[in-house]
Design a protein around this motif. Structure first.
Motif, PDB file in Angstrom:
ATOM      1  N   TYR A  61       0.875  -1.171   0.000  1.00  0.00           N
ATOM      2  CA  TYR A  61       0.000   0.000   0.000  1.00  0.00           C
ATOM      3  C   TYR A  61       0.910   1.218   0.000  1.00  0.00           C
ATOM      4  O   TYR A  61       1.619   1.481   0.963  1.00  0.00           O
ATOM      5  N   TRP A  62       0.889   1.975  -1.120  1.00  0.00           N
ATOM      6  CA  TRP A  62       1.858   3.065  -1.320  1.00  0.00           C
ATOM      7  C   TRP A  62       1.198   4.406  -1.066  1.00  0.00           C
ATOM      8  O   TRP A  62       0.271   4.795  -1.793  1.00  0.00           O
ATOM      9  N   LEU A  63       1.672   5.098  -0.037  1.00  0.00           N
ATOM     10  CA  LEU A  63       1.184   6.443   0.278  1.00  0.00           C
ATOM     11  C   LEU A  63       2.136   7.479  -0.303  1.00  0.00           C
ATOM     12  O   LEU A  63       3.349   7.414  -0.079  1.00  0.00           O
ATOM     13  N   THR A  64       1.568   8.414  -1.064  1.00  0.00           N
ATOM     14  CA  THR A  64       2.380   9.499  -1.620  1.00  0.00           C
ATOM     15  C   THR A  64       1.751  10.820  -1.207  1.00  0.00           C
ATOM     16  O   THR A  64       0.549  10.904  -0.982  1.00  0.00           O
ATOM     17  N   SER A  65       2.580  11.839  -1.117  1.00  0.00           N
ATOM     18  CA  SER A  65       2.047  13.176  -0.814  1.00  0.00           C
ATOM     19  C   SER A  65       3.040  14.235  -1.269  1.00  0.00           C
ATOM     20  O   SER A  65       4.028  13.927  -1.931  1.00  0.00           O
ATOM     21  N   GLY A  66       2.738  15.494  -0.908  1.00  0.00           N
ATOM     22  CA  GLY A  66       3.656  16.577  -1.237  1.00  0.00           C
ATOM     23  C   GLY A  66       3.762  16.845  -2.719  1.00  0.00           C
ATOM     24  O   GLY A  66       4.771  17.335  -3.212  1.00  0.00           O
ATOM     25  N   MET A  67       2.713  16.496  -3.448  1.00  0.00           N
ATOM     26  CA  MET A  67       2.728  16.772  -4.882  1.00  0.00           C
ATOM     27  C   MET A  67       2.355  18.223  -5.118  1.00  0.00           C
ATOM     28  O   MET A  67       2.987  18.924  -5.893  1.00  0.00           O
ATOM     29  N   HIS A  68       1.329  18.673  -4.418  1.00  0.00           N
ATOM     30  CA  HIS A  68       0.898  20.069  -4.518  1.00  0.00           C
ATOM     31  C   HIS A  68       1.488  20.842  -3.352  1.00  0.00           C
ATOM     32  O   HIS A  68       1.091  20.667  -2.203  1.00  0.00           O
ATOM     33  N   SER A  69       2.451  21.673  -3.677  1.00  0.00           N
ATOM     34  CA  SER A  69       3.337  22.229  -2.651  1.00  0.00           C
ATOM     35  C   SER A  69       2.660  23.020  -1.533  1.00  0.00           C
ATOM     36  O   SER A  69       3.092  22.940  -0.390  1.00  0.00           O
ATOM     37  N   PRO A  70       1.614  23.812  -1.813  1.00  0.00           N
ATOM     38  CA  PRO A  70       0.996  24.525  -0.678  1.00  0.00           C
ATOM     39  C   PRO A  70       0.156  23.604   0.212  1.00  0.00           C
ATOM     40  O   PRO A  70      -0.311  24.035   1.254  1.00  0.00           O
ATOM     41  N   THR A 126       3.715  -1.220   3.922  1.00  0.00           N
ATOM     42  CA  THR A 126       3.343   0.177   3.681  1.00  0.00           C
ATOM     43  C   THR A 126       4.544   0.896   3.079  1.00  0.00           C
ATOM     44  O   THR A 126       5.635   0.867   3.638  1.00  0.00           O
ATOM     45  N   PHE A 127       4.317   1.507   1.936  1.00  0.00           N
ATOM     46  CA  PHE A 127       5.334   2.342   1.297  1.00  0.00           C
ATOM     47  C   PHE A 127       4.960   3.801   1.541  1.00  0.00           C
ATOM     48  O   PHE A 127       3.789   4.166   1.400  1.00  0.00           O
ATOM     49  N   ILE A 128       5.933   4.612   1.879  1.00  0.00           N
ATOM     50  CA  ILE A 128       5.668   6.042   2.055  1.00  0.00           C
ATOM     51  C   ILE A 128       6.645   6.861   1.221  1.00  0.00           C
ATOM     52  O   ILE A 128       7.857   6.728   1.359  1.00  0.00           O
ATOM     53  N   THR A 129       6.096   7.673   0.314  1.00  0.00           N
ATOM     54  CA  THR A 129       6.890   8.697  -0.375  1.00  0.00           C
ATOM     55  C   THR A 129       6.305  10.031   0.076  1.00  0.00           C
ATOM     56  O   THR A 129       5.257  10.455  -0.400  1.00  0.00           O
ATOM     57  N   PRO A 130       6.980  10.663   1.045  1.00  0.00           N
ATOM     58  CA  PRO A 130       6.342  11.811   1.699  1.00  0.00           C
ATOM     59  C   PRO A 130       6.204  13.037   0.803  1.00  0.00           C
ATOM     60  O   PRO A 130       5.244  13.780   0.928  1.00  0.00           O
ATOM     61  N   VAL A 131       7.174  13.237  -0.088  1.00  0.00           N
ATOM     62  CA  VAL A 131       7.135  14.423  -0.938  1.00  0.00           C
ATOM     63  C   VAL A 131       7.536  14.011  -2.354  1.00  0.00           C
ATOM     64  O   VAL A 131       8.696  13.713  -2.619  1.00  0.00           O
TER      65      VAL A 131
END
Ligand SMILES: [Zn+2]
Length: 977
Positions: free
Chosen positions: A160-169, A201-206
C-alpha cells in the motif's frame, strides 16, 4: 479487542471520567509517550476531530518520535519541515528499526531526492525482494500458473503506497506521514499489528521536493518578517499544480519516478494525499469513470472509500465523504499510473494543515448539506488547524490500511484477476492488437511514441515479416502492441476514442486524449486473433527511426516531415547555412514537402551521424533542387512569462528544452524596458490565463512591493527567475513596446489566452475574439483543416486533417464579420454572438464523434475596458505604431465548417460557434508577424503532433510571408478538403 468507538469519541469530547473505566484497562500494556500524547491534546483545535487511533502516541526506547527528532510534535502550530529534514527523520527511523527500510527513487529537476520508506514486520522487511517477486508473479498470468498464484495470494503481502507533497501549498500530508511512519513501526495494538504483519506500507512523503522547499521558504519568510509571504510562483522547474496531470505525458521526473516504482514493485494501492476539500474527501468520483478501468477497480474504490466514511462517521467525526468531487474520467492524474497497471489509485482531499490556525472556519451551505454521500457533513463553522488535519487524515489512512490488511487476500486475488482479465480481453477482442507502422511519415516521432509506451510498461513487438491481420497490412518491422498482455489496460486507455456526452456531470478536466491523435501518428487497431500466430520479436531497449543520407553529392536535402527532431537538427547546427524550400517538389524520385532543408556544400561526415541519431532522412544530390528557397536565419528568442501565473508556460519550455531551442527567459514586466527588436527576433508569450486586461496589468500594484528572489530566508526561490517586485505586468507601456517590436519586423508567437491581447486592444482589425456561452468543449481533440499549406507554419505536415487539442477558448474569428475588435475583450457570453443570428440549443445537440480517417477507426468506435483600449491606442499612435494596417490574416488551420466533422475525441456541444473559426493564424503587422494559436500546440507533453507548428514559426520567423497569395487573389495552396 479494540476500544469502542463510542468511548473514544466521548473521551475525545472531554468525558475524562471514562478514562478510568475498565474499558481503558483492555489497552495493551505498551506505554504511551506521555509528553507527546499531552501535546496532541493541547494542539487539537476541535475535540470532535479525533479517534482512538491518533489521540496518543506510543513510547519507544529505541525509535525516535517526531518530538524527539524535531523538538515538536506533528500538528504543532507554526511548523513545517524542509525535505532534507523529513528525509533525515525517515533515515533515522530506518536506522533505529528493523521494521523499516529507506531508499531513494529518483531526483527532481532541481536535484532533490524523492524517497521511499517501507514499513512492515521485521521478517517481511528482510524478505522484501521475495515479496517483490511475488507481486511481479501475480502481475503476469502468462508466466505464473493458477496454482502458483493461489499460493502467493495465501502468503503474499500486498503493498500500500502512500504518496504526498505533490501540490506544494498542501502541507499536511508530508507532515502527517512522519507520525504515521513512527506509529506503524512502534505501536503494538492489534489494530496496528494487523497492518504491519499483513501488508507492506510504502511512504513517499514528498513527490515534488522542489516545490515543497520553496513553499517552506515562503512560509517562514512570512512568519519571521511579519510581511506578506511571497506567492509560490514556481513549484517544480516546469509546472505548478499541473504536476499531477502528467500521468499520460510523463515528462516530469516525479512522474517517471512513480512509473518506475510501479513497474518495479507493483504496489496494489497508490494513495495520494491532497488538501482541497472539507474536511476529508476519500476519492471515488461522480463518474463517468474511465472506460478502460476494470469493473473490479471501481468497486475497490467504493469499498475503500466507504470504509473511511463509515469508520470515521461511526466515531462522530464530521465532514468525511466520498463521491461529490472529481469525476474519474481522464487518466492524466498521477494516481492513474496505478490504474493503467491494474492496481488501485486513490486520493484524499483534506482541510488544509496550515500550519496556522483558522479560528473560525466557515463553510458554505453547499459544503455542509447532508447528502447520501455525506451522511455526517462538515459543520458550518469550526476552529481548524494542523492537529485537526493530522488526526483526520491519519485516522482515515489507518482505517484504509487496516481494512486492506484484513482483506489482504481479496486485494491480491483481485489484482491477479485484473491481470488475467486484461490478457483475456486481448485474446477475445474485439481489439486484439494495435499496429504502428514504423515507416510512416513522422517516423522519428513514432519512435519517440513507442519508446514512451515502453517506458510506461507496455510490451511492444516488431513484425518479423509482412502479414495481414483483419484489414490491416503489417510490414516487416512494424510495431505491434499485442492485446494479450497485462498492461493492455494502458493501451485501451490511451488508444481508444473518448466519447464524453455533454449531459454528464461537468468534466473535472480534459475529456479527450487519444494518444495517436495528439501525437499525429498512425496507429491501427487489429480485430483478428490470427495476429497472435504471426512471427514477431519483442523490442528491447530504445528504438530509433531509420535515418541518414541516401545518394551522393555535395548538396543535402533534409526531408521535412513535421518530426520534432527537425528543429533540433537546425539549432544543433547553428553555424551551418540552411535554406527552406518554399514549395513541394520532387527530387531523385522522392516527393518532398515544402519546408525541407537544403544545405549546399554540406559536411556529410559531420551531419550524417546526427541525422541517424535523430531519425531524419536526407538525400545527397549534385545540385540544389529547382524550387524557391529562403534562408533559415536563426532567431534570437525572447521567452516571456507572467508573474501572476506560471502554471502553463512550463509545458512550452519543456518542449523547447527537450528539442534544443535556446531562449532568453524573462517576465512580462521587462517588456516595458523596450528596445525589444534590437534584442530579439522572436518573442514567445505562452498562455497565462485571464482576460486581455488582466494579462496586461499583471498583479495589482497595491500595498507593498512583493519580492520573489533568493535570499537568506528564501534560499530555494529564484531558480527560474526573480524580481524585487513582481507586481504590475507589461502595462500599456509594455504592450506598446511589444507592438513596436512586431511593427519593426519581429515575430510574436502567442497561444491560448495571450492570443486575445492584441485583438482585444484593437490592434488587429481582421481578428475578433468571441466568447460563445453556448460552446462547450472541454479539453477535447478536434479536427482542424489546413487553410494554407504554403504557410511556413504548415511546413512538413501532409495534407491530412490535423487533430488538435482545444479547450473552450480562445475562439478566434478571422473571417471578418462578428463584433468589432475593440469590444471583443469585454463583451462576454451571448452578447458576443448577438450579430450571428444563431438560434441554438447546443446542450441538447447530439454528440457526434467523427473518425479522423474512417479506415483507422477502432472497431465499434463510432477583456479590456473601453478606457484602457483608448489610452493604449493613443499611446501606441504617439509611438508611431500603425494600429490599422489592415493586413489580412493568413489562416493556416481552421476548425471545420460542419460542426458534425469537428469532434475526434472528448466532448463538444454548440460546435456551430466554433465552425470555421481559426485554429492557427499568421497576422502580418507592419514589417513583422503575430502568430496566434487557438489550439494549444504544447499541451501537457501530450500534443507532440502539433509542436512543429510552433517550431516552424520559429525557424521561418522572417519568411512567414513565403508562399503567400497575391492580395485579392485566392489563397495559394489552400486546402482542397
Ligand atoms: Zn492537490
Amino acid at each position: 479487542m479494540k476500544p469502542s468507538p463510542l468511548r473514544a469519541s466521548l473521551a475525545a469530547a472531554g468525558f475524562a471520567l471514562l478514562l478510568t473505566s475498565p474499558v481503558f484497562a483492555q489497552k495493551p500494556a505498551q506505554k504511551n509517550d506521555e509528553e507527546y500524547t499531552k501535546l496532541i491534546k493541547q494542539n487539537l483545535q476541535d475535540p470532535r476531530i479525533t479517534t482512538e487511533l491518533v489521540d496518543h502516541l506510543p513510547a519507544s526506547a529505541t525509535v525516535p518520535s517526531p518530538l524527539k527528532h524535531f523538538g515538536h510534535i506533528i500538528g504543532q502550530v507554526g511548523e513545517i519541515a524542509y525535505t532534507k529534514d523529513m528525509y533525515a527523520y525517515y533515515q533515522a527511523l530506518a536506522k533505529a528499526s528493523p521494521r523499516a527500510k529507506f531508499w531513494t527513487i529518483g531526483k527532481s529537476e532541481e536535484g532533490r531526492d524523492m524517497v521511499m520508506l517501507a514499513i512492515a514486520d521485521e521478517a517481511t522487511i528482510k524478505a522484501l525482494d521475495t515479496h517483490k517477486a511475488n507481486l511481479a508473479a501475480l502481475t503476469d498470468p502468462r508466466k505464473t500458473t493458477e496454482a502458483q498464484a493461489q499460493q502467493i495470494i495465501k502468503t503474499g503481502k500486498p503493498i500500500y503506497w502512500l504518496t504526498s507533497g505533490m501540490h506544494s501549498p498542501e502541507t499536511g500530508g508530508p507532515q502527517m506521514l512522519m507520525e504515521l511512519a513512527y506509529r506503524l513501526i512502534v505501536e503494538e495494538t492489534p489494530f496496528i499489528q494487523e497492518i504491519r504483519n499483513n501488508t507492506i506500507t510504502f511512504i513517499t512523503p514528498v513527490i515534488e521536493p522542489d516545490g515543497r522547499d520553496k513553499h517552506v521558504d515562503t512560509y517562514y519568510y512570512g512568519k519571521k518578517t511579519g510581511k506578506p509571504r511571497p506567492p509560490l510562483m514556481y513549484w517544480g522547474k516546469y509546472v505548478a499544480h499541473d504536476n499531477n496531470r502528467d500521468g499520460m505525458g510523463q515528462f516530469l521526473n516525479l512522474t517517471r519516478a512513480v512509473t518506475r516504482t510501479q513497474l518495479e514493485w507493483h504496489p496494489t494501492v497508490m494513495h495520494d494525499l491532497h488538501e482541497a476539500q472539507s474536511y476529508l474527501y476519500s476519492s471515488t468520483g461522480t463518474g463517468p469513470y474511465n472506460e478502460a478501468l476494470d469493473a473490479i477497480t471501481i468497486n475497490e474504490w467504493w469499498t475503500l472509500a466507504n470504509t473511511d466514511v463509515s469508520e470515521l462517521t461511526k466515531r462522530g467525526v464530521p465532514g468525511v465523504f466520498t463521491y461529490g468531487f472529481y469525476d474519474g474520467w481522464v487518466p492524466n492524474y498521477m494516481f492513474f499510473i496505478a490504474h493503467s497497471h491494474n492496481a488501485i489509485g486513490r486520493f484524499y482531499e483534506v482541510q488544509s494543515y496550515g500550519p496556522d490556525v483558522v479560528e473560525n472556519l466557515r463553510l458554505p451551505a453547499t459544503t455542509t448539506s447532508r447528502e447520501w454521500f455525506r451522511p455526517n457533513p462538515p459543520l458550518p463553522s469550526i476552529k481548524w488547524g494542523p492537529r485537526n488535519n493530522t488526526n483526520i487524515q491519519q485516522s482515515g489512512v489507518l482505517f484504509s490500511l487496516n481494512h486492506f490488511a484484513k482483506n489482504r487476500q481479496m486485494y491480491l486475488e483481485n489484482y491477479w484477476l485484473k491481470n488475467k482479465r486484461s490478457i483475456e480481453k486481448g485474446k477475445t477482442g474485439p481489439v486484439n492488437a494495435w499496429v504502428i507502422p514504423a515507416g510512416q511519415r513522422r517516423k522519428a516521432d513514432t519512435a519517440d511514441a513507442v519508446n514512451e509506451m515502453m517506458r510506461q510498461g507496455l510490451e511492444i513487438h516488431r513484425a518479423d515479416a509482412a502479414f495481414k491481420a483483419g484489414n490491416v497490412n503489417v510490414a516487416a518491422g512494424d510495431y505491434v502492441v499485442r492485446g494479450d498482455q497485462p498492461f493492455r489496460t494502458l493501451a485501451d486507455m490511451y488508444f481508444s476514442i473518448q466519447n464524453y456526452p455533454p449531459q454528464n456531470p461537468r468534466p473535472y478536466d480534459d475529456t479527450g486524449w487519444t494518444f495517436q491523435y495528439m501525437r499525429n501518428i498512425k496507429l491501427q487497431p487489429v480485430a483478428d486473433k490470427t495476429v497472435f500466430d504471426q512471427k514477431m520479436t519483442r523490442v528491447v531497449g530504445e528504438v530509433k527511426a531509420a535515418g541518414g543520407i541516401e545518394g551522393t553529392g555535395s548538396t543535402l536535402v533534409v526531408e521535412a516531415t513535421s518530426d520534432n527532431n527537425f528543429v533540433t537538427f537546425r539549432f544543433k547546427n547553428a553555424d551551418v547555412k540552411m535554406a527552406a524550400a518554399e514549395d513541394d517538389f520532387e527530387l531523385a524520385g522522392h516527393k518532398f514537402r515544402a519546408g525541407s532543408i537544403v544545405i549546399a556544400n554540406a559536411d556529410r561526415a559531420k551531419l550524417e551521424p546526427q541525422l541517424k541519431a535523430l531519425g531524419l532522412s536526407a538525400w545527397a544530390v549534385d545540385a540544389a533542387p529547382a524550387v524557391k528557397t529562403h534562408d533559415l536565419d536563426l532567431p534570437r528568442i525572447g521567452y516571456v512569462h507572467a508573474w501572476q501565473r506560471t502554471q502553463d508556460e512550463g509545458w512550452v519550455r519543456a518542449a523547447f528544452d527537450t528539442y534544443g531551442i535556446p531562449y532568453t527567459y524573462f517576465a512580462d514586466q521587462k517588456l516595458r524596458e523596450g528596445n525589444l527588436r534590437a534584442k530579439y527576433d522572436v518573442i514567445v508569450y505562452p498562455h497565462v490565463g485571464g482576460n486581455a486586461q488582466s494579462q496586461v496589468n499583471g498583479i495589482p500594484k497595491t500595498g507593498e512591493a512583493i519580492p520573489y528572489k533568493k535570499s537568506d530566508l528564501t534560499p530555494n526561490l529564484g531558480v527560474n527567475d526573480s524580481s524585487d517586485d513582481i507586481r504590475g505586468g507589461m502595462g500599456i507601456e509594455g504592450l506598446t513596446e511589444l507592438a513596436k517590436f512586431v511593427e519593426a519586423g519581429g515575430t510574436l508567437i502567442t497561444e491560448g489566452s495571450t492570443t486575445t491581447i492584441f485583438p482585444s486592444y484593437g490592434m488587429m482589425s481582421g481578428v475578433t475574439v468571441e466568447s460563445p456561452a453556448q460552446l462547450f468543449v472541454r479539453g477535447s481533440v478536434l479536427r482542424s483543416k489546413w487553410g494554407d499549406r504554403k504557410s511556413p507554419i504548415a511546413y512538413g505536415y501532409d495534407a491530412s486533417d490535423l487533430p488538435v487539442y482545444f479547450n473552450q477558448d480562445p475562439v478566434l474569428n478571422a473571417g471578418g464579420g462578428g463584433i468589432p475588435a475593440e469590444f471583443a475583450g469585454f463583451l462576454g457570453g451571448a452578447n458576443a454572438n448577438a450579430g450571428l443570428g444563431q438560434n441554438v440549443t447546443p446542450m441538447a445537440a447530439p454528440l457526434r464523434i467523427a473518425p479522423l480517417d474512417p479506415a483507422d477507426a477502432p472497431k465499434g468506435a463510432e477583456g479590456a475596458a473601453v478606457d484602457e483600449v483608448g489610452a493604449f491606442r493613443q499611446m501606441a499612435r504617439a509611438f508611431g505604431v500603425n494600429l490599422d494596417s489592415g493586413a489580412r490574416p493568413r489562416i493556416v488551420l481552421s476548425f471545420p465548417q460542419k460542426p458534425e466533422e469537428m469532434l475526434l475525441s472528448g466532448t463538444l456541444a454548440g460546435g456551430q460557434f466554433l465552425a470555421g473559426r481559426a485554429a492557427a493564424l499568421d497576422v502580418p503587422m507592419g514589417k513583422g508577424h503575430v502568430v496566434m494559436f487557438a489550439l494549444r500546440p504544447f499541451w501537457r507533453w501530450q500534443t507532440q503532433g502539433t509542436y512543429s507548428l510552433g517550431f516552424n514559426a520559429i525557424m521561418n520567423w522572417n519568411d512567414l510571408d513565403a508562399g503567400k497569395a497575391a492580395p485579392g487573389g485566392p489563397a495559394a495552396g489552400a486546402g482542397q478538403q
